[in-house]
Scaffold this motif. Structure first.
Motif, PDB file in Angstrom:
ATOM      1  N   SER A  41       0.842  -1.183   0.000  1.00  0.00           N
ATOM      2  CA  SER A  41       0.000   0.000   0.000  1.00  0.00           C
ATOM      3  C   SER A  41       0.885   1.243   0.000  1.00  0.00           C
ATOM      4  O   SER A  41       1.936   1.272   0.627  1.00  0.00           O
ATOM      5  CB  SER A  41      -0.894   0.009   1.241  1.00  0.00           C
ATOM      6  N   ASN A  42       0.464   2.255  -0.708  1.00  0.00           N
ATOM      7  CA  ASN A  42       1.197   3.521  -0.673  1.00  0.00           C
ATOM      8  C   ASN A  42       0.662   4.422   0.437  1.00  0.00           C
ATOM      9  O   ASN A  42       1.070   5.567   0.553  1.00  0.00           O
ATOM     10  CB  ASN A  42       1.134   4.220  -2.031  1.00  0.00           C
ATOM     11  N   LYS A  43      -0.242   3.896   1.247  1.00  0.00           N
ATOM     12  CA  LYS A  43      -0.817   4.665   2.347  1.00  0.00           C
ATOM     13  C   LYS A  43       0.082   4.579   3.583  1.00  0.00           C
ATOM     14  O   LYS A  43       0.678   3.541   3.852  1.00  0.00           O
ATOM     15  CB  LYS A  43      -2.190   4.103   2.737  1.00  0.00           C
ATOM     16  N   PRO A  44       0.171   5.667   4.336  1.00  0.00           N
ATOM     17  CA  PRO A  44       0.844   5.588   5.635  1.00  0.00           C
ATOM     18  C   PRO A  44       0.091   4.607   6.535  1.00  0.00           C
ATOM     19  O   PRO A  44      -1.110   4.368   6.350  1.00  0.00           O
ATOM     20  CB  PRO A  44       0.731   7.008   6.188  1.00  0.00           C
ATOM     21  N   THR A  60      -8.199   4.921  26.442  1.00  0.00           N
ATOM     22  CA  THR A  60      -8.483   6.321  26.135  1.00  0.00           C
ATOM     23  C   THR A  60      -7.962   6.674  24.747  1.00  0.00           C
ATOM     24  O   THR A  60      -8.673   7.282  23.940  1.00  0.00           O
ATOM     25  CB  THR A  60      -7.847   7.248  27.192  1.00  0.00           C
ATOM     26  N   LEU A  61      -6.720   6.285  24.457  1.00  0.00           N
ATOM     27  CA  LEU A  61      -6.148   6.567  23.144  1.00  0.00           C
ATOM     28  C   LEU A  61      -6.908   5.836  22.046  1.00  0.00           C
ATOM     29  O   LEU A  61      -7.127   6.391  20.962  1.00  0.00           O
ATOM     30  CB  LEU A  61      -4.664   6.184  23.101  1.00  0.00           C
ATOM     31  N   SER A  62      -7.329   4.634  22.313  1.00  0.00           N
ATOM     32  CA  SER A  62      -8.098   3.868  21.335  1.00  0.00           C
ATOM     33  C   SER A  62      -9.376   4.606  20.940  1.00  0.00           C
ATOM     34  O   SER A  62      -9.759   4.637  19.764  1.00  0.00           O
ATOM     35  CB  SER A  62      -8.432   2.485  21.890  1.00  0.00           C
ATOM     36  N   GLU A  63     -10.022   5.220  21.918  1.00  0.00           N
ATOM     37  CA  GLU A  63     -11.236   6.009  21.634  1.00  0.00           C
ATOM     38  C   GLU A  63     -10.911   7.186  20.721  1.00  0.00           C
ATOM     39  O   GLU A  63     -11.663   7.488  19.798  1.00  0.00           O
ATOM     40  CB  GLU A  63     -11.870   6.494  22.938  1.00  0.00           C
ATOM     41  N   VAL A  64      -9.781   7.848  20.969  1.00  0.00           N
ATOM     42  CA  VAL A  64      -9.353   8.973  20.128  1.00  0.00           C
ATOM     43  C   VAL A  64      -9.105   8.482  18.700  1.00  0.00           C
ATOM     44  O   VAL A  64      -9.555   9.093  17.725  1.00  0.00           O
ATOM     45  CB  VAL A  64      -8.084   9.640  20.708  1.00  0.00           C
ATOM     46  N   LEU A  65      -8.411   7.357  18.569  1.00  0.00           N
ATOM     47  CA  LEU A  65      -8.128   6.815  17.239  1.00  0.00           C
ATOM     48  C   LEU A  65      -9.408   6.425  16.508  1.00  0.00           C
ATOM     49  O   LEU A  65      -9.542   6.670  15.306  1.00  0.00           O
ATOM     50  CB  LEU A  65      -7.183   5.613  17.348  1.00  0.00           C
ATOM     51  N   GLU A  66     -10.334   5.834  17.233  1.00  0.00           N
ATOM     52  CA  GLU A  66     -11.614   5.455  16.618  1.00  0.00           C
ATOM     53  C   GLU A  66     -12.360   6.691  16.109  1.00  0.00           C
ATOM     54  O   GLU A  66     -13.024   6.639  15.071  1.00  0.00           O
ATOM     55  CB  GLU A  66     -12.490   4.688  17.614  1.00  0.00           C
ATOM     56  N   GLU A  70     -12.306   9.718   9.327  1.00  0.00           N
ATOM     57  CA  GLU A  70     -11.754  10.884   8.643  1.00  0.00           C
ATOM     58  C   GLU A  70     -10.596  10.499   7.706  1.00  0.00           C
ATOM     59  O   GLU A  70     -10.411  11.095   6.650  1.00  0.00           O
ATOM     60  CB  GLU A  70     -11.267  11.865   9.702  1.00  0.00           C
ATOM     61  N   TYR A  71      -9.824   9.491   8.101  1.00  0.00           N
ATOM     62  CA  TYR A  71      -8.619   9.115   7.348  1.00  0.00           C
ATOM     63  C   TYR A  71      -8.695   7.729   6.708  1.00  0.00           C
ATOM     64  O   TYR A  71      -7.711   7.279   6.135  1.00  0.00           O
ATOM     65  CB  TYR A  71      -7.400   9.165   8.269  1.00  0.00           C
ATOM     66  N   LYS A  72      -9.828   7.050   6.798  1.00  0.00           N
ATOM     67  CA  LYS A  72      -9.886   5.647   6.370  1.00  0.00           C
ATOM     68  C   LYS A  72      -9.520   5.425   4.902  1.00  0.00           C
ATOM     69  O   LYS A  72      -9.061   4.355   4.547  1.00  0.00           O
ATOM     70  CB  LYS A  72     -11.244   5.034   6.691  1.00  0.00           C
ATOM     71  N   GLU A  73      -9.679   6.423   4.065  1.00  0.00           N
ATOM     72  CA  GLU A  73      -9.309   6.278   2.658  1.00  0.00           C
ATOM     73  C   GLU A  73      -7.836   6.580   2.416  1.00  0.00           C
ATOM     74  O   GLU A  73      -7.301   6.256   1.359  1.00  0.00           O
ATOM     75  CB  GLU A  73     -10.172   7.207   1.782  1.00  0.00           C
ATOM     76  N   LYS A  74      -7.160   7.191   3.399  1.00  0.00           N
ATOM     77  CA  LYS A  74      -5.789   7.661   3.201  1.00  0.00           C
ATOM     78  C   LYS A  74      -4.744   6.961   4.061  1.00  0.00           C
ATOM     79  O   LYS A  74      -3.557   7.003   3.753  1.00  0.00           O
ATOM     80  CB  LYS A  74      -5.710   9.160   3.509  1.00  0.00           C
TER      81      LYS A  74
END
Length: 111
Positions: free
Chosen positions: A19-22, A37-43, A48-52
């Protein structure tokens, strides 16, 4: 939801990724309150970024090999990869803004 990875598929999915995605990998453990807590932030920013960007999480208790290879001593830890190479690391809780900034840097780099 972040996709779970493990010692067996990490190399294939992260290092040899075509994949060329980060790629963002969240190193965590179920007993770790800051990890939840961090997992909630990532979710919250996943859509917003799922395509990138590709998002993964790795349970350090169940996957000691990869955790050791990357020197994970504190959790939560996020490692940002691009083209199979570690580009950035964040240890501890992060705000949505901090994570977005690190992702956006990877998205704009030509490497």
């Amino acid at each position: 939801m972040l996709q779970e990875i493990n010692d067996n598929n990490f190399h294939e999915l992260i290092i040899e990724s075509h994949s060329n995605k980060p790629i963002l990998v969240d190193f965590w453990a179920p007993w770790c309150t800051p990890c939840r807590t961090l997992s909630e932030v990532l979710e919250e920013i996943l859509d917003e970024y799922k395509e990138k960007v590709l998002f993964f999480k790795l349970n350090v208790d169940k996957n000691p090999t990869v955790s050791s290879q990357y020197g994970i001593r504190s959790i939560p830890t996020i490692i940002f990869f691009k083209n199979g190479q570690k580009q950035n690391i964040h240890i501890g809780i992060a705000s949505k803004k901090d994570i977005r900034n690190k992702i956006n840097i990877l998205l704009t780099e030509k490497k």
